[in-house]
Structures are given as structure tokens and as C-alpha cells.
Enzyme design. Structure first.
Site, PDB file in Angstrom:
ATOM      1  N   SER A 106       0.830  -1.201   0.000  1.00 21.14           N
ATOM      2  CA  SER A 106       0.000   0.000   0.000  1.00 21.14           C
ATOM      3  C   SER A 106       0.865   1.252   0.000  1.00 21.14           C
ATOM      4  CB  SER A 106      -0.863  -0.032   1.265  1.00 21.14           C
ATOM      5  OG  SER A 106      -1.478   1.205   1.485  1.00 21.14           O
TER       6      SER A 106
ATOM      7  N   TYR B 247      -2.327  -1.500  11.005  1.00 25.75           N
ATOM      8  CA  TYR B 247      -2.519  -2.014   9.645  1.00 25.75           C
ATOM      9  C   TYR B 247      -1.341  -1.625   8.759  1.00 25.75           C
ATOM     10  CZ  TYR B 247      -3.898  -2.119   4.773  1.00 25.75           C
ATOM     11  OH  TYR B 247      -3.893  -2.333   3.414  1.00 25.75           O
TER      12      TYR B 247
ATOM     13  N   LYS C 287       1.868  -3.898   6.718  1.00 28.12           N
ATOM     14  CA  LYS C 287       2.327  -3.864   5.319  1.00 28.12           C
ATOM     15  C   LYS C 287       3.840  -3.679   5.277  1.00 28.12           C
ATOM     16  CE  LYS C 287      -1.525  -4.636   3.336  1.00 28.12           C
ATOM     17  NZ  LYS C 287      -1.748  -5.954   2.733  1.00 28.12           N
TER      18      LYS C 287
HETATM   19  P1  NAD Z   1     -10.967  -7.331   0.973  1.00 26.90           P
HETATM   20  O1  NAD Z   1     -11.197  -7.353   2.440  1.00 26.90           O
HETATM   21  O2  NAD Z   1     -12.108  -7.060   0.081  1.00 26.90           O
HETATM   22  O3  NAD Z   1     -10.292  -8.708   0.496  1.00 26.90           O
HETATM   23  C1  NAD Z   1      -9.444  -9.455   1.345  1.00 26.90           C
HETATM   24  C2  NAD Z   1      -9.954 -10.879   1.324  1.00 26.90           C
HETATM   25  O4  NAD Z   1      -9.093 -11.690   2.140  1.00 26.90           O
HETATM   26  C3  NAD Z   1     -11.363 -11.025   1.899  1.00 26.90           C
HETATM   27  O5  NAD Z   1     -12.146 -11.766   0.986  1.00 26.90           O
HETATM   28  C4  NAD Z   1     -11.162 -11.803   3.216  1.00 26.90           C
HETATM   29  O6  NAD Z   1     -12.261 -12.662   3.477  1.00 26.90           O
HETATM   30  C5  NAD Z   1      -9.891 -12.558   2.926  1.00 26.90           C
HETATM   31  N1  NAD Z   1      -9.073 -12.900   4.100  1.00 26.90           N
HETATM   32  C6  NAD Z   1      -8.650 -12.096   5.099  1.00 26.90           C
HETATM   33  N2  NAD Z   1      -7.869 -12.786   5.958  1.00 26.90           N
HETATM   34  C7  NAD Z   1      -7.794 -14.054   5.477  1.00 26.90           C
HETATM   35  C8  NAD Z   1      -7.138 -15.237   5.902  1.00 26.90           C
HETATM   36  N3  NAD Z   1      -6.384 -15.257   7.018  1.00 26.90           N
HETATM   37  N4  NAD Z   1      -7.276 -16.368   5.169  1.00 26.90           N
HETATM   38  C9  NAD Z   1      -8.032 -16.367   4.034  1.00 26.90           C
HETATM   39  N5  NAD Z   1      -8.678 -15.285   3.585  1.00 26.90           N
HETATM   40  C10 NAD Z   1      -8.558 -14.144   4.290  1.00 26.90           C
HETATM   41  O7  NAD Z   1      -9.776  -6.275   0.705  1.00 26.90           O
HETATM   42  P2  NAD Z   1      -9.248  -5.655  -0.647  1.00 26.90           P
HETATM   43  O8  NAD Z   1      -9.618  -4.224  -0.666  1.00 26.90           O
HETATM   44  O9  NAD Z   1      -9.594  -6.516  -1.785  1.00 26.90           O
HETATM   45  O10 NAD Z   1      -7.690  -5.715  -0.371  1.00 26.90           O
HETATM   46  C11 NAD Z   1      -6.888  -6.774  -0.844  1.00 26.90           C
HETATM   47  C12 NAD Z   1      -5.458  -6.544  -0.396  1.00 26.90           C
HETATM   48  O11 NAD Z   1      -5.004  -5.287  -0.895  1.00 26.90           O
HETATM   49  C13 NAD Z   1      -5.262  -6.492   1.114  1.00 26.90           C
HETATM   50  O12 NAD Z   1      -4.029  -7.101   1.418  1.00 26.90           O
HETATM   51  C14 NAD Z   1      -5.219  -5.013   1.393  1.00 26.90           C
HETATM   52  O13 NAD Z   1      -4.483  -4.742   2.565  1.00 26.90           O
HETATM   53  C15 NAD Z   1      -4.504  -4.501   0.172  1.00 26.90           C
HETATM   54  N6  NAD Z   1      -4.755  -3.080  -0.119  1.00 26.90           N
HETATM   55  C16 NAD Z   1      -6.042  -2.648  -0.234  1.00 26.90           C
HETATM   56  C17 NAD Z   1      -6.290  -1.294  -0.494  1.00 26.90           C
HETATM   57  C18 NAD Z   1      -7.699  -0.770  -0.568  1.00 26.90           C
HETATM   58  O14 NAD Z   1      -7.879   0.445  -0.415  1.00 26.90           O
HETATM   59  N7  NAD Z   1      -8.697  -1.586  -0.816  1.00 26.90           N
HETATM   60  C19 NAD Z   1      -5.221  -0.406  -0.656  1.00 26.90           C
HETATM   61  C20 NAD Z   1      -3.915  -0.906  -0.549  1.00 26.90           C
HETATM   62  C21 NAD Z   1      -3.701  -2.240  -0.279  1.00 26.90           C
HETATM   63  C1  WQD Z   2      -9.709   9.421   1.076  1.00 27.69           C
HETATM   64  C2  WQD Z   2      -9.930  10.899   1.341  1.00 27.69           C
HETATM   65  C3  WQD Z   2     -10.338  11.473   3.644  1.00 27.69           C
HETATM   66  C4  WQD Z   2     -14.223   9.495   3.990  1.00 27.69           C
HETATM   67  C5  WQD Z   2      -7.105   4.436   3.237  1.00 27.69           C
HETATM   68  C6  WQD Z   2      -6.138   3.681   4.102  1.00 27.69           C
HETATM   69  C7  WQD Z   2      -4.891   3.331   3.350  1.00 27.69           C
HETATM   70  C8  WQD Z   2      -5.213   2.610   2.037  1.00 27.69           C
HETATM   71  C9  WQD Z   2      -6.254   3.322   1.250  1.00 27.69           C
HETATM   72  C10 WQD Z   2      -5.029   0.220   2.288  1.00 27.69           C
HETATM   73  C11 WQD Z   2      -9.228  11.393   2.605  1.00 27.69           C
HETATM   74  C12 WQD Z   2     -11.535  11.785   2.782  1.00 27.69           C
HETATM   75  C13 WQD Z   2     -13.013   9.978   3.494  1.00 27.69           C
HETATM   76  C14 WQD Z   2     -15.244  10.420   4.328  1.00 27.69           C
HETATM   77  C15 WQD Z   2     -13.794  12.223   3.641  1.00 27.69           C
HETATM   78  N1  WQD Z   2      -5.727   1.287   2.266  1.00 27.69           N
HETATM   79  N2  WQD Z   2     -12.816  11.305   3.325  1.00 27.69           N
HETATM   80  N3  WQD Z   2     -14.991  11.751   4.133  1.00 27.69           N
HETATM   81  O1  WQD Z   2      -7.326   7.743   3.825  1.00 27.69           O
HETATM   82  O2  WQD Z   2      -6.317   7.642   1.527  1.00 27.69           O
HETATM   83  O3  WQD Z   2      -6.481   5.606   2.805  1.00 27.69           O
HETATM   84  O4  WQD Z   2      -7.391   3.628   2.083  1.00 27.69           O
HETATM   85  O5  WQD Z   2      -3.860   0.073   2.254  1.00 27.69           O
HETATM   86  O6  WQD Z   2      -4.098   2.544   4.157  1.00 27.69           O
HETATM   87  O7  WQD Z   2      -5.805   4.484   5.204  1.00 27.69           O
HETATM   88  O8  WQD Z   2      -8.575   6.656   1.906  1.00 27.69           O
HETATM   89  O9  WQD Z   2     -10.929   6.586   1.208  1.00 27.69           O
HETATM   90  O10 WQD Z   2     -10.388   6.692   3.682  1.00 27.69           O
HETATM   91  O11 WQD Z   2     -10.004   8.695   2.255  1.00 27.69           O
HETATM   92  O12 WQD Z   2     -13.609  13.427   3.498  1.00 27.69           O
HETATM   93  O13 WQD Z   2     -16.313  10.059   4.795  1.00 27.69           O
HETATM   94  O14 WQD Z   2     -11.325  11.116   1.569  1.00 27.69           O
HETATM   95  O15 WQD Z   2     -10.126  12.455   4.606  1.00 27.69           O
HETATM   96  O16 WQD Z   2      -8.759  12.670   2.343  1.00 27.69           O
HETATM   97  P1  WQD Z   2      -7.157   7.010   2.573  1.00 27.69           P
HETATM   98  P2  WQD Z   2     -10.059   7.094   2.297  1.00 27.69           P
END
Ligand code: NAD
Ligand code: WQD
Length: 343
Positions: free
Chosen positions: A126, A153, A157
Site C-alpha cells: 500500500s 494495519y 504492510k
Molecule cells: P478485501 O477485504 O475485500 O479482500 C481481502 C480478502 O481476504 C477477503 O475476501 C477476506 O475474506 C480474505 N481474508 C482475510 N484474511 C484471510 C485469511 N487469514 N485467510 C483467508 N482469507 C482471508 O480487501 P481488498 O480491498 O480486496 O484488499 C486486498 C489486499 O489489498 C489487502 O491485502 C489489502 O491490505 C490490500 N490493499 C487494499 C487497499 C484498498 O484500499 N482496498 C489499498 C492498498 C492495499
Molecule cells: C480518502 C480521502 C479522507 C471518507 C485508506 C487507508 C490506506 C489505504 C487506502 C489500504 C481522505 C476523505 C473519506 C469520508 C472524507 N488502504 N474522506 N470523508 O485515507 O487515503 O487511505 O485507504 O492500504 O491505508 O488508510 O482513503 O478513502 O479513507 O479517504 O472526506 O467520509 O477522503 O479524509 O482525504 P485514505 P479514504
């Protein structure tokens, strides 16, 4: 054709990636414990690609169960590891759950991969690892310094990345690609799969789409006094389908490129930062739906502005996130309407 194991494959990004992998001819086995997703996602994937991926309802931290999956599918040539807990706020409340799940599942996976001589790993990291980059590092490329994590969290990562580097140092056969995502948004254009947030959404776009349906009375914009052109925070919002395609490119490269480094890192973003207020305006323009919002105080721990320099991914992976933002926002709205049965 080669088989890819997708952990967390019924989740948001994993399901979109499974679709792209299958459409490119890969066989896919998903392992997911359904802790944050539904079994119905398999039907959504089948509605798009014509068949369901293979699926095992197991926990990635369970060595015996994961080992059995690798035994059952000796044709696995690579793993994409999405499975993790991902809610920043919850990680502050329940740090041990996050450390156990996110660190334990990666360690178990690496042990089982080594046992079965599966040597290609793509890992979901991330942009959170960069914290707030200083002005000299905006947009952020892969050489920007990693900063102290703001949440358990985020820390998982960073530690996951270190675990991968240490294991790759110890086992020279292991190849890893670390993908640092910026802010994934949107849904498949078919609306058969999309994001299913649990409870009140913490992320901006699901909150916007739920407000658009009337489920939430208004959006709270967290701060308009930042040092940005309109005072609201800036992020790099990347379409989940574009993001999914980057995973296929990463797998292709791991299986085919002779000149790769053992551990490679790519920032996955569009290269364009958008403010919260701009995203609201773009959503209204894309859908014709007005979003009631009020400006409230800053959210604790928020980063002021961050967006990606995706040059390395563009050039080395041959990948670009190029879906227009209005198409992305329209896809999110189509998905929200589908799951709420709105015409
Ligand atoms: P998500 O929660 O939709 O998907 C994660 C999946 O993993 C879920 O289906 C959950 O049931 C499964 N899971 C969790 N722990 C498990 C375990 N121990 N064994 C088997 N399954 C398990 O999340 P996502 O948004 O699709 O994110 C996927 C990956 O990308 C994650 O590693 C997340 O940290 C990373 N990521 C997400 C974002 C975001 O904003 N969505 C941003 C950066 C990184
Ligand atoms: C985006 C912008 C808020 C909600 C998070 C995780 C990060 C990564 C991505 C996994 C910000 C603003 C939000 C609301 C708002 N995930 N906001 N009103 O903060 O960039 O990151 O998701 O790795 O680890 O922290 O994403 O979608 O929460 O916010 O004004 O009700 O929207 O302040 O500026 P963020 P977000």
C-alpha cells in the site's frame, strides 16, 4: 495453462484480478476464509468469464489446510497474496488481530510455497508505507523513503515487505513482486462484482455512493484547510479493473522475463492526484446525482496529499491506468444501484 493461487480472491481487488487472470487464460484457485467477503462473489465472477474459479474456504494462516491446497493443485506456478485484514480504524482497536492475521498468513504462505517449490509471489502492499511524502517526493516513486506507520494495519504492510525481503535473501529461488496500491475505487463495468464494505464505509467513494442512494444523509468532508488548491486532501484514485490488470502483467513478467530482479517494487496509481471536493464534483458530473455534504474537522492521522509516479510500472510492466475518472465513478454508481436494487 498455468495456475495461479489467489489468496483473498473473493475480496474486492482479488475478485477483479481473478476475472482478468481467467480472461487471459490462467487457471485460478482462490483460497479465502470469507471473513470479509461472500461466497456469492464466485457467481459474479462466473457471470463475467463463463465459469467459476476453483475455491477453497480456508484460512491462509492454517498450514495444514494451505498445504493440502498446494498438494491438490501441483500446477500452481505463482501466488497473488491479497488475504489480509484491511480496516485502518479497526487495526487501532484490535492490533493483535491485525498482526496475527496479516503477518501469520504471509509466513504460513511462504513456508508452504517453499515446501512445494512455488517460487513466484505477488504481494498487495500500500502507498500507506510512504506516509506523507515531503514536497521533493511528490509524486511518489518507489525510491521515496518509507516512514513510520500511522496504524497497526500500515505497520503490517511494512513488516510484510521486510518478511518477503528476508525470505528472498534466505531462499534465492523466491521471486517477489511488491505492488504498492494507491486508492483503489470502482467496480467491474458489468456490475457483477464490486466493493462490499462492512457497516459504515470508512473510505470515500463507498460513502459517496451510499449517500447518493439516500442510505447516508450526507457526506462529511474531513477538512478544507489543508495546504492544497481547494483545501481538501488529495489522493491518487485508481480504477480497480486497471489495478487488477497490473497483477496479470506482474505475473506474466515473473513467468517470462529473464532480466528481473529477485524482489521488485511497483507503485500502482494513475499519476494524477484528485482532491475530495473534485471527486465529489466528478461523481455528480458522471452520474447526475447530487451529493449532500458538509465540511467538518480533519480526520486524525489523515495524509494531506499523496499521488503516484507510476513511470516504473508503465515502463517495466507495460501497464498504465488509463480509464477516465467519470467512467470509474459511473461503474461505482452502477454497482451501488445493483446491490441496493435501485433502477
Ligand atoms: P478485501 O477485504 O475485500 O479482500 C481481502 C480478502 O481476504 C477477503 O475476501 C477476506 O475474506 C480474505 N481474508 C482475510 N484474511 C484471510 C485469511 N487469514 N485467510 C483467508 N482469507 C482471508 O480487501 P481488498 O480491498 O480486496 O484488499 C486486498 C489486499 O489489498 C489487502 O491485502 C489489502 O491490505 C490490500 N490493499 C487494499 C487497499 C484498498 O484500499 N482496498 C489499498 C492498498 C492495499
Ligand atoms: C480518502 C480521502 C479522507 C471518507 C485508506 C487507508 C490506506 C489505504 C487506502 C489500504 C481522505 C476523505 C473519506 C469520508 C472524507 N488502504 N474522506 N470523508 O485515507 O487515503 O487511505 O485507504 O492500504 O491505508 O488508510 O482513503 O478513502 O479513507 O479517504 O472526506 O467520509 O477522503 O479524509 O482525504 P485514505 P479514504
Amino acid at each position: 495453462m498455468a495456475r495461479i493461487l489467489v489468496t483473498g480472491g473473493t475480496g474486492y481487488i482479488g475478485s477483479h484480478t481473478t476475472v482478468e487472470l481467467m480472461q487471459q487464460g490462467y487457471d485460478v484457485t482462490i483460497v479465502d476464509n470469507l471473513s470479509n467477503s461472500s461466497i456469492d462473489v464466485l457467481d459474479g465472477i462466473a457471470a463475467i468469464v463463463g465459469k467459476k474459479p476453483d475455491f477453497a474456504n480456508i484460512d491462509c494462516g492454517n498450514f495444514v489446510d494451505l498445504d493440502a491446497v498446494f498438494k491438490q493443485y501441483p500446477d500452481i506456478v505463482g501466488v497473488i497474496h491479497f488475504a489480509a485484514s484491511k480496516a485502518v480504524g479497526e487495526s487501532v482497536e484490535k492490533p493483535l488481530l491485525y498482526y496475527r492475521n496479516n503477518l501469520g498468513s504471509l509466513c504460513t504462505l511462504l513456508e508452504v510455497m517453499r515446501l512445494h517449490q512455488v517460487t513466484n509471489l505477488v504481494f498487495s502492499s500500500s502507498c500507506t508505507v510512504y506516509g506523507q511524502p515531503d514536497a521533493a517526493h511528490l509524486p511518489v516513486d518507489e525510491t521515496a523513503p518509507i516512514q513510520a506507520a500511522l496504524s497497526p494495519y500500515g505497520n503490517t504492510k511494512q513488516i510484510n515487505e521486510e518478511i518477503i525481503r528476508d525470505e528472498a535473501h534466505a531462499d534465492k529461488t523466491l521471486n517477489a513482486t511488491i505492488l504498492r496500491y494507491f486508492n483503489p475505487i470502482g467496480a467491474h463495468p458489468s456490475a457483477h462484482i464490486g466493493e462490499l464494505p462492512n457497516g459504515v464505509p470508512q473510505n470515500l467513494l463507498p460513502f459517496i455512493t451510499q449517500t447518493a442512494t439516500g442510505l447516508r444523509p450526507e457526506l462529511k468532508v474531513f477538512g478544507n484547510d489543508y495546504n492544497t488548491p481547494d483545501g481538501s486532501c488529495i489522493r491518487d484514485y485508481i480504477y480497480v479493473v486497471d489495478l487488477a490488470k497490473a497483477h496479470v502483467k506482474a505475473i506474466d513478467r515473473m513467468l517470462n522475463a529473464a532480466d528481473r530482479e529477485q524482489v521488485e517494487v511497483f507503485n500502482l496509481g494513475t499519476g494524477t492526484g484528485l482532491s475530495v471536493l473534485t471527486l465529489i464534483n466528478e461523481f455528480e458530473a458522471a452520474t447526475g446525482v447530487k451529493i449532500p455534504y458538509t465540511i467538518v474537522g480533519r480526520r486524525e492521522g489523515d495524509i494531506e496529499q499523496v499521488w503516484a509516479a507510476p513511470k516504473k510500472a508503465n515502463e517495466v510492466l507495460g501497464w498504465k491506468a488509463d480509464t477516465p475518472i467519470r467512467d470509474v465513478l459511473a461503474s461505482a454508481w452502477k454497482w451501488e444501484k445493483r446491490i441496493r436494487n435501485i433502477k
